[in-house]
Design a protein around this motif. Structure first.
Motif, mmCIF file in Angstrom:
data_model
loop_
_atom_site.group_PDB
_atom_site.id
_atom_site.type_symbol
_atom_site.label_atom_id
_atom_site.label_comp_id
_atom_site.label_asym_id
_atom_site.label_seq_id
_atom_site.Cartn_x
_atom_site.Cartn_y
_atom_site.Cartn_z
ATOM 1 N N PRO A 77 29.235 -33.197 -68.626
ATOM 2 C CA PRO A 77 28.682 -32.695 -67.363
ATOM 3 C C PRO A 77 29.272 -33.467 -66.188
ATOM 4 C CG PRO A 77 26.943 -33.084 -68.966
ATOM 5 C CD PRO A 77 28.192 -33.662 -69.546
ATOM 6 N N SER A 78 29.628 -32.756 -65.118
ATOM 7 C CA SER A 78 30.240 -33.411 -63.962
ATOM 8 C C SER A 78 29.998 -32.564 -62.726
ATOM 9 C CB SER A 78 31.748 -33.607 -64.181
ATOM 10 O OG SER A 78 32.395 -32.350 -64.326
ATOM 11 N N VAL A 79 30.203 -33.190 -61.581
ATOM 12 C CA VAL A 79 30.141 -32.475 -60.315
ATOM 13 C C VAL A 79 31.201 -33.070 -59.404
ATOM 14 C CG1 VAL A 79 28.350 -34.022 -59.414
ATOM 15 C CG2 VAL A 79 28.646 -31.750 -58.410
ATOM 16 N N PHE A 80 31.882 -32.214 -58.653
ATOM 17 C CA PHE A 80 32.943 -32.674 -57.753
ATOM 18 C C PHE A 80 32.780 -31.982 -56.409
ATOM 19 C CE2 PHE A 80 37.167 -32.149 -55.829
ATOM 20 C CZ PHE A 80 37.550 -33.479 -55.727
ATOM 21 N N ASP A 81 32.679 -32.775 -55.346
ATOM 22 C CA ASP A 81 32.591 -32.245 -53.997
ATOM 23 C C ASP A 81 31.556 -31.120 -53.889
ATOM 24 O OD1 ASP A 81 33.128 -32.019 -51.339
ATOM 25 O OD2 ASP A 81 34.944 -30.818 -51.585
ATOM 26 N N PRO A 82 30.294 -31.418 -54.182
ATOM 27 C CA PRO A 82 29.284 -30.355 -54.186
ATOM 28 C C PRO A 82 29.049 -29.800 -52.782
ATOM 29 C CG PRO A 82 28.243 -32.502 -54.384
ATOM 30 C CD PRO A 82 29.718 -32.734 -54.509
ATOM 31 N N LEU A 84 23.652 -32.855 -75.890
ATOM 32 C CA LEU A 84 23.793 -33.985 -74.975
ATOM 33 C C LEU A 84 22.570 -34.879 -75.019
ATOM 34 C CD1 LEU A 84 25.320 -32.003 -71.996
ATOM 35 C CD2 LEU A 84 26.529 -33.538 -73.553
ATOM 36 N N SER A 85 21.968 -35.017 -76.213
ATOM 37 C CA SER A 85 20.797 -35.851 -76.415
ATOM 38 C C SER A 85 19.559 -35.195 -75.800
ATOM 39 C CB SER A 85 20.989 -37.260 -75.831
ATOM 40 O OG SER A 85 19.796 -38.006 -75.964
ATOM 41 N N PRO A 117 22.537 -30.397 -66.917
ATOM 42 C CA PRO A 117 22.464 -28.959 -67.201
ATOM 43 C C PRO A 117 22.668 -28.690 -68.681
ATOM 44 C CG PRO A 117 23.825 -29.385 -65.277
ATOM 45 C CD PRO A 117 23.526 -30.715 -65.878
ATOM 46 N N ARG A 118 21.832 -27.817 -69.228
ATOM 47 C CA ARG A 118 21.922 -27.531 -70.661
ATOM 48 C C ARG A 118 23.211 -26.773 -70.984
ATOM 49 N NH1 ARG A 118 17.656 -28.510 -73.802
ATOM 50 N NH2 ARG A 118 15.654 -29.010 -72.820
#
Length: 319
Positions: free
Chosen positions: A6-11, A31-32, A24-25
């Motif tokens: 999971p990642s986010v870039f320049d939201p 993802l535990s 996020p699922r």
């Protein structure tokens, strides 16, 4: 694969915030399931959503924020649970009155905070103990975040069957469980803090002791340990202060706070829980405790000339 994490870039919102909440699922990746309840991230987004620009001082107040989102939402429901049958016992009436109008802030001088925290502690076994047993419930409560995630799953709807107790012929609902948990909370507060509700303040229960390894020896404790000190917050507030059910003693919290304007890093600020020195005789062994407890900071000097201007001495290590 790392690229699928999971990642986010320049939201688009122009901000990134995390608080150990579930990512996020993904239907493809496991993802535990061991995450924090969402109180802290909800509160962080709530505060950051108020405007677009913040000063360092405003961000510092956010780091020190102690509003318990779940407490703020549940307190009116607890009050409503007694609407049809107001309590007669003085302690229970006082507990109910403390929740009426409480704003959800877990401050040290708040009676509402003390009442809700003890109620919330009793709520989990009131819901789950008849099905899972006392030992399992105690083990789950020792992992505050795991028990809170379970509790929220029931409180958020769709799992109302958990409210019905297996050991009674009647069918309990949410209001019945709330009444039972608040009754136990009022009794515990009376036992711990006395019969005067004015003395039911969160800081009298929720305290922290900074324990040095050598301070575990009783005769050395006064020389090495610091505290106990009243502490605001809760396991589920932005200013996290996780505690043991048995004595409300805090054992987990922020080990460092830092504020940095990346456009002006020389103005960075920070604070540690105790001090810069590990030597009890040093004036800097515990001098940061007041700042840490109160959400205040000291400069994190970056430039050599600034450091030389305030340095008190020099330690030289030679072979």
């Amino acid at each position: 694969p790392f690229a699928r994490n999971p990642s986010v870039f320049d939201p688009p919102a122009g901000l990134i915030a995390v608080a150990n909440e579930p990512p996020p699922r993904s239907p493809e990746l496991y993802l535990s399931a061991y995450y924090e309840p969402e109180d802290r991230i909800v509160r962080i987004r709530e505060m950051l959503g108020r405007k677009e620009r913040f000063s360092l001082e405003e961000l510092g107040r956010m780091q020190a924020d102690v509003v318990f989102v779940t407490g703020r939402a549940l307190a009116p429901q607890v009050v409503a649970a007694f609407a049809a049958d107001p309590p007669r016992e003085p302690a229970l009436r006082a507990a109910l009155e403390a929740l009426r109008g409480w704003d959800g802030a877990m401050t040290v001088d708040s009676t509402g905070a003390a009442v809700f925290a003890v109620f919330y502690k009793h709520l989990f076994p009131e819901i789950f103990a008849d099905e899972l047993g006392d030992k399992v419930v105690a083990a789950l409560r020792s992992r505050n975040n795991q028990s809170a995630v379970m509790l929220h799953a029931v409180l958020n709807g769709g799992l109302e069957r958990w409210f019905d107790r297996q050991d009674t012929p009647q069918v309990e609902d949410r209001a019945a469980i709330f009444r039972a948990a608040l009754g136990k909370a009022a009794a515990e507060l009376t036992r711990r803090l006395g019969e005067d509700p004015a003395q039911w303040r969160w800081g009298r229960l929720h305290q922290i002791l900074f324990r040095h390894p050598l301070g575990r020896v009783r005769v050395l404790a006064p020389l090495f340990n610091e505290g106990p000190f009243p502490l605001p917050g809760h396991a589920q507030t932005v200013n996290k202060a996780q505690f043991q059910d048995e004595d409300f003693r805090v054992y987990l919290g922020p080990s460092m706070r830092q504020l940095t304007d990346l456009g002006d890093p020389a103005r960075a600020q920070g604070v540690l829980p105790t001090g810069q020195s590990g030597v009890p005789a040093s004036p800097h062994y515990a001098d940061l405790i007041p700042l840490w407890r109160e959400g205040r900071y000291q400069p994190l000097l970056m430039e050599r000339e600034d450091i030389e201007r305030v340095r008190e001495g020099r330690l030289l290590l030679e072979p």
